[in-house]
Design an enzyme around this catalytic site. Structure first.
Site, PDB file in Angstrom:
ATOM      1  N   HIS A   1      46.161  48.064  16.362  1.00  0.00           N
ATOM      2  CA  HIS A   1      46.682  47.422  17.568  1.00  0.00           C
ATOM      3  C   HIS A   1      47.962  46.686  17.136  1.00  0.00           C
ATOM      4  O   HIS A   1      48.058  45.475  17.237  1.00  0.00           O
ATOM      5  CB  HIS A   1      45.622  46.494  18.178  1.00  0.00           C
ATOM      6  CG  HIS A   1      45.868  46.129  19.613  1.00  0.00           C
ATOM      7  ND1 HIS A   1      44.945  46.319  20.600  1.00  0.00           N
ATOM      8  CD2 HIS A   1      46.939  45.559  20.227  1.00  0.00           C
ATOM      9  CE1 HIS A   1      45.416  45.875  21.758  1.00  0.00           C
ATOM     10  NE2 HIS A   1      46.632  45.406  21.557  1.00  0.00           N
TER      11      HIS A   1
ATOM     12  N   ARG B   1      35.349  45.173  22.535  1.00  0.00           N
ATOM     13  CA  ARG B   1      36.410  45.937  21.881  1.00  0.00           C
ATOM     14  C   ARG B   1      37.329  44.958  21.158  1.00  0.00           C
ATOM     15  O   ARG B   1      37.888  44.054  21.785  1.00  0.00           O
ATOM     16  CB  ARG B   1      37.181  46.749  22.936  1.00  0.00           C
ATOM     17  CG  ARG B   1      38.355  47.466  22.368  1.00  0.00           C
ATOM     18  CD  ARG B   1      39.064  48.364  23.393  1.00  0.00           C
ATOM     19  NE  ARG B   1      40.234  48.880  22.711  1.00  0.00           N
ATOM     20  CZ  ARG B   1      41.486  48.696  23.101  1.00  0.00           C
ATOM     21  NH1 ARG B   1      41.762  48.063  24.236  1.00  0.00           N
ATOM     22  NH2 ARG B   1      42.473  49.154  22.390  1.00  0.00           N
TER      23      ARG B   1
ATOM     24  N   GLU C   1      47.529  52.123  22.547  1.00  0.00           N
ATOM     25  CA  GLU C   1      48.843  52.264  23.187  1.00  0.00           C
ATOM     26  C   GLU C   1      49.960  52.683  22.226  1.00  0.00           C
ATOM     27  O   GLU C   1      50.914  51.923  22.018  1.00  0.00           O
ATOM     28  CB  GLU C   1      49.225  50.950  23.895  1.00  0.00           C
ATOM     29  CG  GLU C   1      48.186  50.480  24.901  1.00  0.00           C
ATOM     30  CD  GLU C   1      48.592  49.196  25.641  1.00  0.00           C
ATOM     31  OE1 GLU C   1      49.661  48.643  25.339  1.00  0.00           O
ATOM     32  OE2 GLU C   1      47.837  48.763  26.516  1.00  0.00           O
TER      33      GLU C   1
ATOM     34  N   GLU D   1      41.146  48.691  28.932  1.00  0.00           N
ATOM     35  CA  GLU D   1      41.795  47.420  29.290  1.00  0.00           C
ATOM     36  C   GLU D   1      42.142  47.433  30.767  1.00  0.00           C
ATOM     37  O   GLU D   1      42.640  48.448  31.291  1.00  0.00           O
ATOM     38  CB  GLU D   1      43.114  47.197  28.531  1.00  0.00           C
ATOM     39  CG  GLU D   1      42.955  46.814  27.093  1.00  0.00           C
ATOM     40  CD  GLU D   1      44.290  46.571  26.394  1.00  0.00           C
ATOM     41  OE1 GLU D   1      45.277  46.181  27.067  1.00  0.00           O
ATOM     42  OE2 GLU D   1      44.341  46.774  25.175  1.00  0.00           O
TER      43      GLU D   1
ATOM     44  N   ASN E   1      44.104  52.313  29.410  1.00  0.00           N
ATOM     45  CA  ASN E   1      44.507  50.945  29.765  1.00  0.00           C
ATOM     46  C   ASN E   1      45.340  51.021  31.031  1.00  0.00           C
ATOM     47  O   ASN E   1      46.367  51.714  31.067  1.00  0.00           O
ATOM     48  CB  ASN E   1      45.360  50.321  28.657  1.00  0.00           C
ATOM     49  CG  ASN E   1      44.546  49.987  27.418  1.00  0.00           C
ATOM     50  OD1 ASN E   1      43.333  50.195  27.379  1.00  0.00           O
ATOM     51  ND2 ASN E   1      45.206  49.479  26.393  1.00  0.00           N
TER      52      ASN E   1
ATOM     53  N   TYR F   1      47.186  48.637  34.097  1.00  0.00           N
ATOM     54  CA  TYR F   1      47.558  47.331  34.641  1.00  0.00           C
ATOM     55  C   TYR F   1      48.284  47.461  35.975  1.00  0.00           C
ATOM     56  O   TYR F   1      48.100  46.661  36.871  1.00  0.00           O
ATOM     57  CB  TYR F   1      48.452  46.569  33.650  1.00  0.00           C
ATOM     58  CG  TYR F   1      47.669  46.095  32.452  1.00  0.00           C
ATOM     59  CD1 TYR F   1      47.007  44.875  32.467  1.00  0.00           C
ATOM     60  CD2 TYR F   1      47.540  46.896  31.328  1.00  0.00           C
ATOM     61  CE1 TYR F   1      46.253  44.447  31.383  1.00  0.00           C
ATOM     62  CE2 TYR F   1      46.785  46.480  30.236  1.00  0.00           C
ATOM     63  CZ  TYR F   1      46.141  45.258  30.279  1.00  0.00           C
ATOM     64  OH  TYR F   1      45.382  44.848  29.222  1.00  0.00           O
TER      65      TYR F   1
END
Ligand code: IFM
Length: 452
Positions: A123, A79, A168, A353, A294, A296
Protein backbone atom coordinates in the site's frame (compact mmCIF):
# COMPACT_ATOMS: atom_id res chain seq x y z
CA UNK A 1 -36.89 -1.30 -4.41
CA UNK A 2 -37.68 -0.33 -0.84
CA UNK A 3 -34.88 0.83 1.40
CA UNK A 4 -36.43 -0.90 4.42
CA UNK A 5 -34.25 -3.50 6.09
CA UNK A 6 -32.13 -4.76 3.28
CA UNK A 7 -30.66 -8.12 4.33
CA UNK A 8 -27.27 -9.26 3.08
CA UNK A 9 -26.37 -12.84 2.13
CA UNK A 10 -25.39 -15.15 4.95
CA UNK A 11 -21.65 -14.99 5.60
CA UNK A 12 -21.34 -11.51 4.05
CA UNK A 13 -17.91 -10.17 5.01
CA UNK A 14 -18.33 -6.88 6.88
CA UNK A 15 -14.97 -5.23 7.36
CA UNK A 16 -12.92 -2.10 7.63
CA UNK A 17 -9.64 -1.23 5.92
CA UNK A 18 -6.45 0.65 6.84
CA UNK A 19 -2.87 0.80 5.59
CA UNK A 20 0.46 0.63 7.38
CA UNK A 21 1.92 4.07 6.69
CA UNK A 22 -1.42 5.76 7.34
CA UNK A 23 -1.90 4.36 10.85
CA UNK A 24 1.16 2.69 12.30
CA UNK A 25 3.61 5.46 13.16
CA UNK A 26 6.77 4.03 14.83
CA UNK A 27 8.63 4.93 11.65
CA UNK A 28 12.06 4.18 13.11
CA UNK A 29 11.35 1.47 15.65
CA UNK A 30 12.29 -2.18 15.96
CA UNK A 31 14.48 -2.18 12.90
CA UNK A 32 12.02 -0.73 10.38
CA UNK A 33 13.79 0.64 7.30
CA UNK A 34 12.93 3.91 5.59
CA UNK A 35 10.13 4.00 3.06
CA UNK A 36 9.65 6.44 0.19
CA UNK A 37 6.91 8.12 2.21
CA UNK A 38 9.32 8.87 5.09
CA UNK A 39 11.54 10.59 2.55
CA UNK A 40 8.74 12.36 0.67
CA UNK A 41 7.15 13.76 3.84
CA UNK A 42 10.46 15.33 4.79
CA UNK A 43 10.49 17.43 1.63
CA UNK A 44 8.96 20.81 2.53
CA UNK A 45 5.70 21.62 0.79
CA UNK A 46 4.79 18.10 -0.32
CA UNK A 47 2.28 17.38 2.43
CA UNK A 48 -0.39 19.61 3.95
CA UNK A 49 1.26 21.51 6.84
CA UNK A 50 4.38 19.40 6.25
CA UNK A 51 2.86 16.56 8.24
CA UNK A 52 4.03 12.96 8.13
CA UNK A 53 3.12 9.43 9.22
CA UNK A 54 5.87 9.41 11.87
CA UNK A 55 3.26 8.91 14.60
CA UNK A 56 0.01 8.66 12.60
CA UNK A 57 -2.61 6.89 14.75
CA UNK A 58 0.17 5.15 16.71
CA UNK A 59 -1.35 1.81 15.83
CA UNK A 60 2.04 0.09 16.14
CA UNK A 61 1.82 0.66 19.88
CA UNK A 62 -1.96 0.64 20.27
CA UNK A 63 -2.80 -2.37 18.11
CA UNK A 64 -4.28 -4.33 21.03
CA UNK A 65 -6.68 -1.51 21.80
CA UNK A 66 -7.52 -1.26 18.10
CA UNK A 67 -8.26 -4.97 17.80
CA UNK A 68 -10.48 -4.51 20.86
CA UNK A 69 -12.36 -1.73 19.04
CA UNK A 70 -12.80 -3.96 16.00
CA UNK A 71 -14.28 -6.65 18.21
CA UNK A 72 -16.57 -4.06 19.81
CA UNK A 73 -17.81 -3.11 16.34
CA UNK A 74 -18.38 -6.78 15.58
CA UNK A 75 -16.19 -6.72 12.46
CA UNK A 76 -15.99 -9.95 10.54
CA UNK A 77 -12.81 -8.94 8.73
CA UNK A 78 -9.98 -6.44 8.88
CA UNK A 79 -7.97 -5.32 5.87
CA UNK A 80 -4.56 -3.89 6.77
CA UNK A 81 -1.29 -3.58 4.92
CA UNK A 82 2.10 -4.95 5.76
CA UNK A 83 4.93 -2.42 5.68
CA UNK A 84 7.54 -3.89 3.35
CA UNK A 85 10.34 -1.86 5.06
CA UNK A 86 9.39 -3.30 8.45
CA UNK A 87 9.90 -6.82 7.12
CA UNK A 88 12.86 -6.11 4.81
CA UNK A 89 14.44 -2.82 5.87
CA UNK A 90 16.55 -2.73 2.70
CA UNK A 91 13.76 -4.08 0.50
CA UNK A 92 15.60 -7.39 0.11
CA UNK A 93 18.28 -9.26 2.01
CA UNK A 94 18.10 -9.86 5.75
CA UNK A 95 14.63 -10.17 7.25
CA UNK A 96 13.81 -8.00 10.23
CA UNK A 97 12.25 -10.61 12.48
CA UNK A 98 10.79 -7.97 14.84
CA UNK A 99 8.86 -6.50 11.90
CA UNK A 100 7.36 -9.84 10.92
CA UNK A 101 6.59 -10.57 14.57
CA UNK A 102 4.40 -7.47 14.73
CA UNK A 103 2.10 -8.75 11.98
CA UNK A 104 2.22 -12.26 13.40
CA UNK A 105 0.88 -11.00 16.73
CA UNK A 106 -1.74 -8.87 15.00
CA UNK A 107 -2.98 -11.84 12.96
CA UNK A 108 -3.22 -14.03 16.05
CA UNK A 109 -5.11 -11.36 17.97
CA UNK A 110 -7.57 -10.90 15.10
CA UNK A 111 -8.18 -14.61 14.74
CA UNK A 112 -8.71 -14.93 18.47
CA UNK A 113 -11.55 -12.40 18.17
CA UNK A 114 -13.03 -14.16 15.14
CA UNK A 115 -11.93 -11.38 12.76
CA UNK A 116 -10.59 -12.61 9.41
CA UNK A 117 -7.32 -10.89 8.44
CA UNK A 118 -6.98 -9.52 4.89
CA UNK A 119 -3.37 -8.32 4.57
CA UNK A 120 -2.33 -6.23 1.58
CA UNK A 121 1.34 -6.57 0.66
CA UNK A 122 1.84 -3.15 -0.91
CA UNK A 123 0.00 0.00 0.00
CA UNK A 124 2.58 2.42 -1.43
CA UNK A 125 5.36 2.37 1.21
CA UNK A 126 8.20 1.12 -0.96
CA UNK A 127 11.52 0.63 0.88
CA UNK A 128 13.67 3.69 0.16
CA UNK A 129 16.64 1.39 -0.53
CA UNK A 130 14.78 0.01 -3.56
CA UNK A 131 13.78 3.50 -4.70
CA UNK A 132 17.46 4.41 -4.62
CA UNK A 133 17.96 1.72 -7.25
CA UNK A 134 15.12 3.02 -9.43
CA UNK A 135 12.06 1.72 -7.56
CA UNK A 136 9.12 0.57 -9.66
CA UNK A 137 10.73 1.87 -12.83
CA UNK A 138 13.04 -1.15 -12.59
CA UNK A 139 12.06 -4.73 -13.27
CA UNK A 140 14.18 -5.93 -10.33
CA UNK A 141 11.70 -4.30 -7.95
CA UNK A 142 9.00 -6.67 -9.22
CA UNK A 143 11.32 -9.58 -8.49
CA UNK A 144 12.12 -8.24 -5.00
CA UNK A 145 8.38 -7.87 -4.39
CA UNK A 146 7.84 -11.54 -5.20
CA UNK A 147 10.59 -12.51 -2.73
CA UNK A 148 8.97 -10.34 -0.06
CA UNK A 149 5.58 -11.95 -0.80
CA UNK A 150 7.15 -15.37 -0.36
CA UNK A 151 8.70 -14.41 2.98
CA UNK A 152 5.44 -13.05 4.38
CA UNK A 153 3.43 -15.93 2.90
CA UNK A 154 5.72 -18.46 4.55
CA UNK A 155 5.40 -16.81 7.96
CA UNK A 156 1.66 -16.06 7.97
CA UNK A 157 0.25 -18.42 5.35
CA UNK A 158 -0.58 -21.08 7.92
CA UNK A 159 -3.19 -18.71 9.41
CA UNK A 160 -3.96 -16.09 6.79
CA UNK A 161 -6.32 -17.31 4.08
CA UNK A 162 -7.07 -14.07 2.18
CA UNK A 163 -4.28 -12.02 0.62
CA UNK A 164 -4.20 -8.87 -1.48
CA UNK A 165 -1.07 -8.16 -3.53
CA UNK A 166 -1.44 -4.47 -4.34
CA UNK A 167 -3.59 -1.56 -3.34
CA UNK A 168 -4.46 0.74 -6.26
CA UNK A 169 -1.49 0.29 -8.60
CA UNK A 170 -2.94 3.13 -10.71
CA UNK A 171 -2.27 5.59 -7.92
CA UNK A 172 1.22 4.25 -7.22
CA UNK A 173 2.10 4.53 -10.92
CA UNK A 174 0.42 7.81 -11.85
CA UNK A 175 0.43 9.93 -8.68
CA UNK A 176 3.87 8.65 -7.73
CA UNK A 177 5.52 8.97 -11.14
CA UNK A 178 3.46 11.29 -13.36
CA UNK A 179 1.76 13.99 -11.27
CA UNK A 180 4.38 13.65 -8.53
CA UNK A 181 1.81 14.33 -5.85
CA UNK A 182 2.70 11.11 -4.08
CA UNK A 183 6.03 9.54 -3.18
CA UNK A 184 8.48 9.20 -4.80
CA UNK A 185 7.33 12.48 -6.39
CA UNK A 186 8.53 11.83 -9.95
CA UNK A 187 6.90 13.77 -12.81
CA UNK A 188 7.77 11.83 -15.94
CA UNK A 189 5.39 9.90 -18.22
CA UNK A 190 8.07 7.38 -19.10
CA UNK A 191 8.71 6.61 -15.43
CA UNK A 192 4.96 6.24 -14.88
CA UNK A 193 4.75 3.81 -17.78
CA UNK A 194 7.59 1.66 -16.48
CA UNK A 195 6.18 1.79 -12.96
CA UNK A 196 2.80 0.63 -14.31
CA UNK A 197 4.35 -2.33 -16.10
CA UNK A 198 6.43 -3.47 -13.16
CA UNK A 199 3.67 -2.99 -10.61
CA UNK A 200 1.38 -5.14 -12.75
CA UNK A 201 4.04 -7.76 -13.33
CA UNK A 202 4.86 -7.86 -9.63
CA UNK A 203 1.20 -8.61 -8.89
CA UNK A 204 1.31 -11.80 -10.98
CA UNK A 205 4.66 -12.83 -9.53
CA UNK A 206 3.39 -12.23 -5.99
CA UNK A 207 0.25 -14.32 -6.57
CA UNK A 208 2.52 -17.20 -7.55
CA UNK A 209 4.95 -16.61 -4.68
CA UNK A 210 2.17 -16.45 -2.09
CA UNK A 211 0.62 -19.68 -3.32
CA UNK A 212 3.99 -21.43 -3.36
CA UNK A 213 4.93 -20.28 0.13
CA UNK A 214 1.68 -20.57 2.09
CA UNK A 215 1.80 -24.34 2.31
CA UNK A 216 -1.99 -24.70 1.99
CA UNK A 217 -4.75 -23.36 -0.26
CA UNK A 218 -5.18 -19.61 0.07
CA UNK A 219 -7.29 -16.95 -1.66
CA UNK A 220 -5.40 -14.20 -3.45
CA UNK A 221 -6.63 -11.02 -5.09
CA UNK A 222 -5.66 -7.49 -6.05
CA UNK A 223 -7.35 -4.21 -5.12
CA UNK A 224 -7.98 -1.71 -7.92
CA UNK A 225 -9.40 1.80 -7.65
CA UNK A 226 -12.11 1.95 -10.27
CA UNK A 227 -14.81 4.41 -11.30
CA UNK A 228 -17.55 4.54 -13.86
CA UNK A 229 -16.64 7.22 -16.36
CA UNK A 230 -19.43 9.46 -17.68
CA UNK A 231 -19.11 11.97 -20.52
CA UNK A 232 -19.69 15.59 -19.49
CA UNK A 233 -22.17 15.94 -22.40
CA UNK A 234 -23.67 13.97 -25.29
CA UNK A 235 -21.24 15.59 -27.70
CA UNK A 236 -19.36 12.84 -29.59
CA UNK A 237 -16.03 14.37 -28.56
CA UNK A 238 -16.90 14.05 -24.87
CA UNK A 239 -18.26 10.54 -25.33
CA UNK A 240 -14.98 9.48 -26.99
CA UNK A 241 -12.98 11.24 -24.28
CA UNK A 242 -14.88 9.30 -21.63
CA UNK A 243 -14.07 6.03 -23.37
CA UNK A 244 -10.36 6.90 -23.48
CA UNK A 245 -10.41 7.89 -19.84
CA UNK A 246 -12.13 4.63 -18.96
CA UNK A 247 -9.25 2.84 -20.66
CA UNK A 248 -6.69 4.69 -18.59
CA UNK A 249 -8.51 4.41 -15.30
CA UNK A 250 -10.22 1.03 -15.48
CA UNK A 251 -9.48 -1.21 -18.47
CA UNK A 252 -5.69 -0.81 -18.34
CA UNK A 253 -5.84 -2.61 -15.00
CA UNK A 254 -8.82 -4.92 -15.41
CA UNK A 255 -7.92 -6.29 -18.84
CA UNK A 256 -4.41 -7.54 -18.01
CA UNK A 257 -5.42 -9.04 -14.64
CA UNK A 258 -8.69 -10.66 -15.69
CA UNK A 259 -8.19 -11.28 -19.42
CA UNK A 260 -4.45 -11.32 -20.01
CA UNK A 261 -4.77 -8.58 -22.64
CA UNK A 262 -3.89 -4.90 -22.96
CA UNK A 263 -6.60 -2.51 -24.27
CA UNK A 264 -6.00 -1.83 -27.97
CA UNK A 265 -7.32 1.74 -27.88
CA UNK A 266 -4.90 2.64 -25.10
CA UNK A 267 -2.06 1.05 -27.01
CA UNK A 268 -2.97 3.24 -29.99
CA UNK A 269 -2.95 6.38 -27.86
CA UNK A 270 0.26 5.77 -25.98
CA UNK A 271 2.14 3.71 -28.57
CA UNK A 272 4.37 1.19 -26.85
CA UNK A 273 4.71 3.31 -23.73
CA UNK A 274 2.45 1.29 -21.45
CA UNK A 275 2.13 -1.86 -23.53
CA UNK A 276 2.94 -5.04 -21.65
CA UNK A 277 4.58 -7.91 -23.57
CA UNK A 278 2.81 -11.25 -24.00
CA UNK A 279 4.93 -13.15 -21.55
CA UNK A 280 4.42 -10.61 -18.79
CA UNK A 281 0.72 -10.48 -19.60
CA UNK A 282 0.53 -14.21 -18.95
CA UNK A 283 2.13 -13.67 -15.55
CA UNK A 284 -0.13 -10.74 -14.71
CA UNK A 285 -3.16 -12.86 -15.60
CA UNK A 286 -2.23 -15.61 -13.13
CA UNK A 287 -5.72 -16.57 -11.95
CA UNK A 288 -6.90 -14.79 -8.83
CA UNK A 289 -9.61 -15.79 -6.39
CA UNK A 290 -11.25 -12.41 -5.95
CA UNK A 291 -11.12 -8.87 -7.27
CA UNK A 292 -10.91 -6.06 -4.72
CA UNK A 293 -12.72 -2.89 -5.78
CA UNK A 294 -12.17 0.51 -4.18
CA UNK A 295 -14.96 2.94 -5.02
CA UNK A 296 -15.32 6.52 -3.86
CA UNK A 297 -16.82 8.49 -6.75
CA UNK A 298 -17.47 8.53 -10.50
CA UNK A 299 -15.45 10.43 -13.09
CA UNK A 300 -17.20 12.93 -15.34
CA UNK A 301 -14.99 13.72 -18.29
CA UNK A 302 -14.80 16.15 -21.19
CA UNK A 303 -12.64 16.33 -24.27
CA UNK A 304 -9.56 18.37 -23.45
CA UNK A 305 -6.89 18.81 -26.16
CA UNK A 306 -4.50 20.27 -23.61
CA UNK A 307 -4.01 16.98 -21.82
CA UNK A 308 -1.20 15.01 -23.46
CA UNK A 309 -2.09 11.61 -24.94
CA UNK A 310 -5.47 11.02 -23.36
CA UNK A 311 -6.97 14.44 -24.24
CA UNK A 312 -9.57 14.22 -21.53
CA UNK A 313 -10.02 15.85 -18.17
CA UNK A 314 -12.42 15.55 -15.27
CA UNK A 315 -15.03 18.17 -14.45
CA UNK A 316 -17.02 18.66 -11.28
CA UNK A 317 -20.67 18.36 -12.31
CA UNK A 318 -22.91 21.15 -11.08
CA UNK A 319 -25.75 20.44 -8.70
CA UNK A 320 -24.10 17.37 -7.19
CA UNK A 321 -23.34 16.84 -3.54
CA UNK A 322 -19.63 16.93 -2.67
CA UNK A 323 -17.60 15.61 0.23
CA UNK A 324 -14.36 17.26 1.30
CA UNK A 325 -12.72 15.49 -1.63
CA UNK A 326 -15.11 14.18 -4.27
CA UNK A 327 -18.60 14.10 -5.70
CA UNK A 328 -20.90 11.81 -3.72
CA UNK A 329 -22.46 9.48 -6.26
CA UNK A 330 -23.87 6.25 -4.76
CA UNK A 331 -25.33 4.77 -7.99
CA UNK A 332 -21.76 4.65 -9.30
CA UNK A 333 -20.89 1.68 -7.13
CA UNK A 334 -23.82 -0.27 -8.54
CA UNK A 335 -22.88 0.66 -12.08
CA UNK A 336 -19.27 -0.30 -11.47
CA UNK A 337 -20.00 -3.66 -9.84
CA UNK A 338 -22.50 -4.71 -12.51
CA UNK A 339 -20.16 -3.59 -15.29
CA UNK A 340 -17.24 -5.56 -13.83
CA UNK A 341 -19.46 -8.61 -13.58
CA UNK A 342 -20.84 -8.25 -17.10
CA UNK A 343 -17.48 -7.59 -18.74
CA UNK A 344 -15.07 -9.72 -16.71
CA UNK A 345 -16.98 -12.27 -14.61
CA UNK A 346 -14.56 -12.51 -11.67
CA UNK A 347 -15.65 -15.39 -9.41
CA UNK A 348 -15.76 -13.16 -6.35
CA UNK A 349 -15.76 -9.41 -5.80
CA UNK A 350 -14.99 -7.60 -2.57
CA UNK A 351 -15.55 -3.90 -2.07
CA UNK A 352 -12.20 -3.39 -0.36
CA UNK A 353 -12.69 0.36 0.25
CA UNK A 354 -15.60 2.77 0.36
CA UNK A 355 -15.93 5.74 2.65
CA UNK A 356 -16.05 9.50 2.94
CA UNK A 357 -14.06 12.30 4.56
CA UNK A 358 -16.17 14.43 6.90
CA UNK A 359 -14.97 17.34 9.08
CA UNK A 360 -15.81 15.46 12.28
CA UNK A 361 -16.00 17.17 15.64
CA UNK A 362 -15.79 15.54 19.04
CA UNK A 363 -18.82 17.13 20.75
CA UNK A 364 -19.14 18.05 24.45
CA UNK A 365 -21.30 14.93 24.88
CA UNK A 366 -18.20 12.88 24.04
CA UNK A 367 -19.65 11.72 20.72
CA UNK A 368 -18.98 12.35 17.04
CA UNK A 369 -22.31 12.80 15.27
CA UNK A 370 -21.17 12.07 11.73
CA UNK A 371 -24.58 11.81 10.13
CA UNK A 372 -23.21 12.53 6.66
CA UNK A 373 -20.94 9.51 6.86
CA UNK A 374 -23.82 7.30 7.96
CA UNK A 375 -25.87 8.55 5.01
CA UNK A 376 -22.94 7.95 2.62
CA UNK A 377 -22.35 4.39 3.84
CA UNK A 378 -26.02 3.58 3.83
CA UNK A 379 -26.63 4.97 0.36
CA UNK A 380 -23.67 3.03 -1.04
CA UNK A 381 -24.61 -0.18 0.75
CA UNK A 382 -28.10 0.08 -0.72
CA UNK A 383 -26.46 0.10 -4.16
CA UNK A 384 -24.17 -2.81 -3.26
CA UNK A 385 -27.23 -4.73 -2.15
CA UNK A 386 -28.91 -3.91 -5.44
CA UNK A 387 -25.97 -5.37 -7.36
CA UNK A 388 -25.97 -8.51 -5.20
CA UNK A 389 -29.69 -8.98 -5.70
CA UNK A 390 -29.06 -8.93 -9.45
CA UNK A 391 -26.54 -11.74 -9.14
CA UNK A 392 -23.22 -9.88 -8.88
CA UNK A 393 -20.99 -11.98 -6.57
CA UNK A 394 -20.06 -9.28 -4.06
CA UNK A 395 -18.92 -11.22 -1.00
CA UNK A 396 -17.94 -8.41 1.31
CA UNK A 397 -17.60 -4.71 1.97
CA UNK A 398 -14.83 -2.86 3.83
CA UNK A 399 -15.30 0.69 5.08
CA UNK A 400 -12.36 3.01 4.57
CA UNK A 401 -11.37 3.41 7.27
CA UNK A 402 -11.32 1.91 10.74
CA UNK A 403 -9.48 4.91 12.19
CA UNK A 404 -8.91 8.51 11.19
CA UNK A 405 -5.48 8.50 9.61
CA UNK A 406 -2.80 10.13 7.48
CA UNK A 407 -4.41 10.94 4.13
CA UNK A 408 -1.18 11.11 2.11
CA UNK A 409 -0.55 14.57 0.58
CA UNK A 410 -3.57 15.89 2.49
CA UNK A 411 -2.06 14.93 5.83
CA UNK A 412 -4.49 14.73 8.76
CA UNK A 413 -6.89 17.24 7.22
CA UNK A 414 -9.25 14.47 6.07
CA UNK A 415 -10.99 12.18 8.52
CA UNK A 416 -12.31 8.92 7.07
CA UNK A 417 -12.55 6.77 10.22
CA UNK A 418 -15.43 5.03 11.94
CA UNK A 419 -13.31 5.76 14.97
CA UNK A 420 -12.20 9.31 15.77
CA UNK A 421 -8.55 9.83 16.66
CA UNK A 422 -7.56 12.81 18.78
CA UNK A 423 -4.13 13.55 17.33
CA UNK A 424 -2.95 15.26 20.54
CA UNK A 425 -3.74 12.43 22.91
CA UNK A 426 -4.22 9.63 20.36
CA UNK A 427 -7.39 8.68 22.23
CA UNK A 428 -9.97 6.80 20.19
CA UNK A 429 -13.73 7.48 20.16
CA UNK A 430 -16.19 5.37 18.18
CA UNK A 431 -18.18 7.75 15.97
CA UNK A 432 -21.91 7.45 15.43
CA UNK A 433 -21.10 5.90 12.04
CA UNK A 434 -19.15 3.19 13.86
CA UNK A 435 -22.17 2.45 16.04
CA UNK A 436 -24.42 2.40 12.97
CA UNK A 437 -22.06 0.06 11.12
CA UNK A 438 -21.88 -2.24 14.18
CA UNK A 439 -25.65 -2.50 14.09
CA UNK A 440 -25.65 -3.32 10.38
CA UNK A 441 -23.08 -6.05 11.01
CA UNK A 442 -24.99 -7.47 13.92
CA UNK A 443 -28.23 -7.62 11.95
CA UNK A 444 -26.53 -8.51 8.64
CA UNK A 445 -28.90 -5.90 7.27
CA UNK A 446 -29.13 -2.15 6.86
CA UNK A 447 -30.82 -0.42 9.77
CA UNK A 448 -34.13 1.05 8.51
CA UNK A 449 -32.86 4.62 8.50
CA UNK A 450 -29.75 6.64 8.95
CA UNK A 451 -30.19 7.13 12.69
CA UNK A 452 -28.57 4.97 15.33
O1 IFM B 1 -6.62 6.88 2.05
C1 IFM B 1 -6.76 6.35 0.77
C2 IFM B 1 -6.22 4.95 0.71
O2 IFM B 1 -4.88 4.89 1.09
C3 IFM B 1 -6.31 4.39 -0.69
N1 IFM B 1 -7.66 4.55 -1.22
C4 IFM B 1 -8.28 5.83 -1.09
C5 IFM B 1 -8.20 6.32 0.35
C6 IFM B 1 -8.91 7.67 0.48
O3 IFM B 1 -8.31 8.62 -0.34
Amino acid sequence: MTADRLCFPEGFIWGTATSAYQIEGAWNEDGRGLSIWDTFCRQPGKIWQNQSGDIAADHYHRWKEDVGLMAELGLKAYRFSIAWPRVLPQGSGPVNVAGLDFYDRLVDALLEKGITPFPTLFHWDLPQALQDKGGWTKRETAERFAEYAGIVGKRLGDRVTYWITHNEPAVAALEGHYTGQHAPGIKNPLSAAWAYRHLMLSHGLAVQALRASAGRPIQVGITLNLSPVHPASDAPQDVKAARRYDGLLNRMFLDPVLRGTFPRDIEKIFGLLFKVNQEDLRTIATPIDFLGVNYYTRSVVRHDPNVPFIQASEIRPEGSEYSEMWEIYPPGIYELLTRIWTDYKPANILVTENGVPVPDVLEPDGRVHDVRRIAYLRDHLIQVHRAISEGVPVRGYFVWSLLDNFEWALGYRMRFGLVYVDYDTLARTVKDSGRWYARAIQENALPPNATI
